[in-house]
Design an enzyme around this catalytic site. Structure first.
Site, PDB file in Angstrom:
ATOM      1  N   ARG A  36      15.740   2.494  -1.288  1.00  0.00           N
ATOM      2  CA  ARG A  36      15.136   3.637  -1.980  1.00  0.00           C
ATOM      3  C   ARG A  36      15.895   4.934  -1.703  1.00  0.00           C
ATOM      4  O   ARG A  36      15.972   5.805  -2.580  1.00  0.00           O
ATOM      5  CB  ARG A  36      13.659   3.761  -1.590  1.00  0.00           C
ATOM      6  CG  ARG A  36      12.805   2.681  -2.252  1.00  0.00           C
ATOM      7  CD  ARG A  36      11.336   2.790  -1.918  1.00  0.00           C
ATOM      8  NE  ARG A  36      10.562   1.921  -2.811  1.00  0.00           N
ATOM      9  CZ  ARG A  36       9.261   1.720  -2.711  1.00  0.00           C
ATOM     10  NH1 ARG A  36       8.563   2.320  -1.756  1.00  0.00           N
ATOM     11  NH2 ARG A  36       8.634   0.933  -3.568  1.00  0.00           N
ATOM     12  N   LYS A 197      -1.890 -15.070  -7.561  1.00  0.00           N
ATOM     13  CA  LYS A 197      -3.211 -15.062  -8.178  1.00  0.00           C
ATOM     14  C   LYS A 197      -3.213 -14.487  -9.581  1.00  0.00           C
ATOM     15  O   LYS A 197      -2.614 -13.452  -9.849  1.00  0.00           O
ATOM     16  CB  LYS A 197      -4.185 -14.252  -7.304  1.00  0.00           C
ATOM     17  CG  LYS A 197      -4.456 -14.885  -5.943  1.00  0.00           C
ATOM     18  CD  LYS A 197      -5.495 -14.075  -5.174  1.00  0.00           C
ATOM     19  CE  LYS A 197      -5.844 -14.738  -3.853  1.00  0.00           C
ATOM     20  NZ  LYS A 197      -6.878 -13.990  -3.110  1.00  0.00           N
ATOM     21  N   GLY A 354       7.715  -5.952  -5.565  1.00  0.00           N
ATOM     22  CA  GLY A 354       8.212  -6.226  -4.219  1.00  0.00           C
ATOM     23  C   GLY A 354       8.682  -7.645  -3.995  1.00  0.00           C
ATOM     24  O   GLY A 354       9.814  -7.882  -3.550  1.00  0.00           O
ATOM     25  N   GLY A 377       3.837  -0.818  -7.831  1.00  0.00           N
ATOM     26  CA  GLY A 377       2.667  -0.556  -8.666  1.00  0.00           C
ATOM     27  C   GLY A 377       3.008   0.049 -10.008  1.00  0.00           C
ATOM     28  O   GLY A 377       2.437  -0.320 -11.035  1.00  0.00           O
TER      29      GLY A 377
END
Length: 397
Positions: A36, A197, A354, A377
C-alpha cells in the site's frame, strides 16, 4: 473518465492534502508488507515534481476516536521515507496548532505525514467542524485511497466538498481498471467468485449475474449451491439454510443469460490440514465423512476454457483452501492461465480482495494481471454495484 484528476490541478506551491491508505500490516514495530505504501509513491512523486507541499492524511487500525500509541502513524514514517526516498516529517496531530505549525514549516516539495485521523471521533462521523479543521491546512484535496472510498468519512468524502478535489494516480488507475472490468467491459465477461460463505456475498452474486456472461463459483460457496441442487456435500463447509437464496440467484442468472459454472468434481479430504490424504470424486459421489477442499481437475479444465473464451475477467476469492497444499492446485492453475491470456493481450483481468491478492501472489500471477486491487471492502462494494462516496464526490459536474 468523468473524474477530476491531477492533470486538471495546479499544485505549485500549494498545500495539498492527500488522503492515502497506510493501513499496513506490522509486526514488532516494523511494516511487513509495503504494497500500500508503494502504491502511493507515484502520486507523491508527481506532486513533489510540481512543487507542491504534500500533507498526507491516513488512518491506521481502529482506535475509535481515541489517541492510542499502538495506532500512531509515526511508526510508519521510516518505511514511508524509504519508499519516497526523501525525508518525511511527522506531526503528532492532524488538526489544530500542532498540525498548523508543521505545515507552516514546509517548503515546496516537502512531505509531511499527519497523525491518525481516526484519533478524532469527527473523522468517522464526517463531522463538519472536523472537516473544516482538516481543510484549514490545505488548499487542494487529493484522494488516493480507493480502499477507503466506500466510507463517507471526513478525510475520504467531507474534504472534497470544501476544497478543490482530485483523484490521485492510484485512485485514477483503480477507477480506470474497474471501468474496464464491469463499467464498459469488452465482452464476453467472466467473473470468478470464491471464498467460504455465500452469506457474505449475496449482494455481489446478485449484481454480477446481471452484468457478466459467465460466473464461476468456487470455494466453500460452491458447496452451498451444489447442496441446493440436491447433492450430498458430506462434511464440507456449507450454508444449508441458504439453499433458497442459492436457487434464487441461479434463477436470476438464467433469466439474465448468465451461465453459472459450478464444480463437477472435487478434491476431498478427511482432515483440514496441509498434505492431508485426499481423493478426487465427482460432486455426485462425495463421501459422507469427507469435505471438499478444492475443485477437481475436470472443473479446472472447464474454468480454464471459460477464461479462454472471455475478453474480460473479474476475480474475487479463491477456488479452494489455497493456504493448504495441495488444495491450492485449482486456484493456481486458473490464475496462471488468466495471467498467460493477459500477457498475450487476449484478456483484461481485474482482481481484488484480501484473500484474492494473497492467492494470486501465491500463484505468482499478480504481476501479469491487468490490475490487482489492494482495496478489500471498497472493491467488494464496487462489485456489488453500490455507490462509493469517496469516488462519487470526485466526479466532474
Amino acid at each position: 473518465m468523468n473524474f477530476r484528476t491531477l492533470k486538471d490541478a495546479d499544485v505549485a506551491s500549494k498545500r495539498v492534502l492527500v488522503r492515502v491508505d497506510l493501513n499496513v500490516p506490522m509486526q514488532d514495530g516494523k511494516v511487513t508488507d509495503t504494497t500500500r505504501i508503494d502504491r502511493i509513491i507515484p502520486t507523491i512523486n508527481i506532486l513533489r515534481q510540481k512543487g507542491a507541499k504534500i500533507i498526507l492524511l491516513a488512518h491506521f487500525g481502529r482506535p475509535k476516536g481515541e489517541a492510542k500509541p499502538e495506532f500512531s502513524l509515526e511508526q510508519i514514517v521510516p518505511a514511508l521515507a524509504h519508499a519516497v526516498k526523501h525525508p518525511v516529517a511527522f506531526a503528532k496531530d492532524c488538526i489544530g496548532d500542532i498540525a498548523e505549525a508543521a505545515v507552516n514549516a514546509m517548503n515546496d516539495g516537502d512531505v509531511l505525514l499527519l497523525e491518525n485521523t481516526r484519533f478524532h471521533k469527527g473523522e468517522e462521523k464526517n463531522d463538519p467542524d472536523f472537516v473544516k479543521a482538516l481543510a484549514a491546512n490545505g488548499d487542494i484535496y487529493v484522494n488516493d485511497a480507493f480502499s477507503a472510498a466506500h466510507r463517507a468519512h471526513a478525510s475520504t468524502e467531507g474534504l472534497a466538498h470544501i476544497l478543490p478535489a482530485f483523484a490521485g494516480l492510484t485512485m485514477e488507475a483503480e477507477l480506470t481498471a474497474l471501468e474496464k472490468g464491469l463499467g464498459r467491459p469488452a465482452r464476453p465477461v467472466i467473473a470468478i467468485v470464491g471464498g467460504a460463505k455465500v452469506s457474505t456475498k449475496i449482494d455481489l452474486l446478485s449484481n454480477l449475474v446481471e452484468k457478466v456472461d459467465a460466473l464461476v463459483i468456487g470455494g466453500g460457496m460452491a458447496n452451498t449451491f451444489l447442496s441446493a441442487q440436491g447433492y450430498d456435500v458430506g462434511k464440507s463447509l456449507c450454508e444449508h439454510d441458504l439453499a433458497d437464496t442459492a436457487r434464487a440467484i441461479m434463477a436470476r442468472a438464467e433469466k439474465a443469460n448468465c451461465t453459472i459454472i459450478l464444480p463437477v468434481d472435487a478434491v476431498v479430504a478427511w482432515h483440514f490440514e496441509a498434505d492431508a490424504p485426499h481423493q478426487t470424486y465427482g460432486v455426485d459421489a462425495i463421501p459422507h465423512d469427507a469435505m471438499m477442499l478444492d475443485v477437481g481437475p475436470l472443473s479446472v479444465d472447464r474454468i480454464k476454457a471459460a477464461i479462454t473464451d472471455a475478453s474480460t475477467l473479474v476475480w474475487n476469492g479463491p477456488l479452494g483452501a489455497f493456504e493448504l497444499h495441495p488444495f491450492d492446485t485449482a486456484t493456481v492453475a486458473a490464475a496462471k492461465h488468466a495471467a498467460e491470456r493477459t500477457r498475450e493481450g487476449r484478456l483484461v483481468s481485474v482482481a481484488g480482495g484480501g484473500d484474492t491478492v494473497a492467492a494470486l501472489n501465491h500463484a505468482k500471477a499478480s504481476d501479469d494481471f491487468s490490475y490487482v486491487s489492494t482495496a478489500g471492502g471498497a472493491f467488494l462494494e464496487w462489485m456489488e454495484g453500490k455507490p462509493l462516496p469517496g469516488v462519487d464526490v470526485l466526479k466532474k459536474q
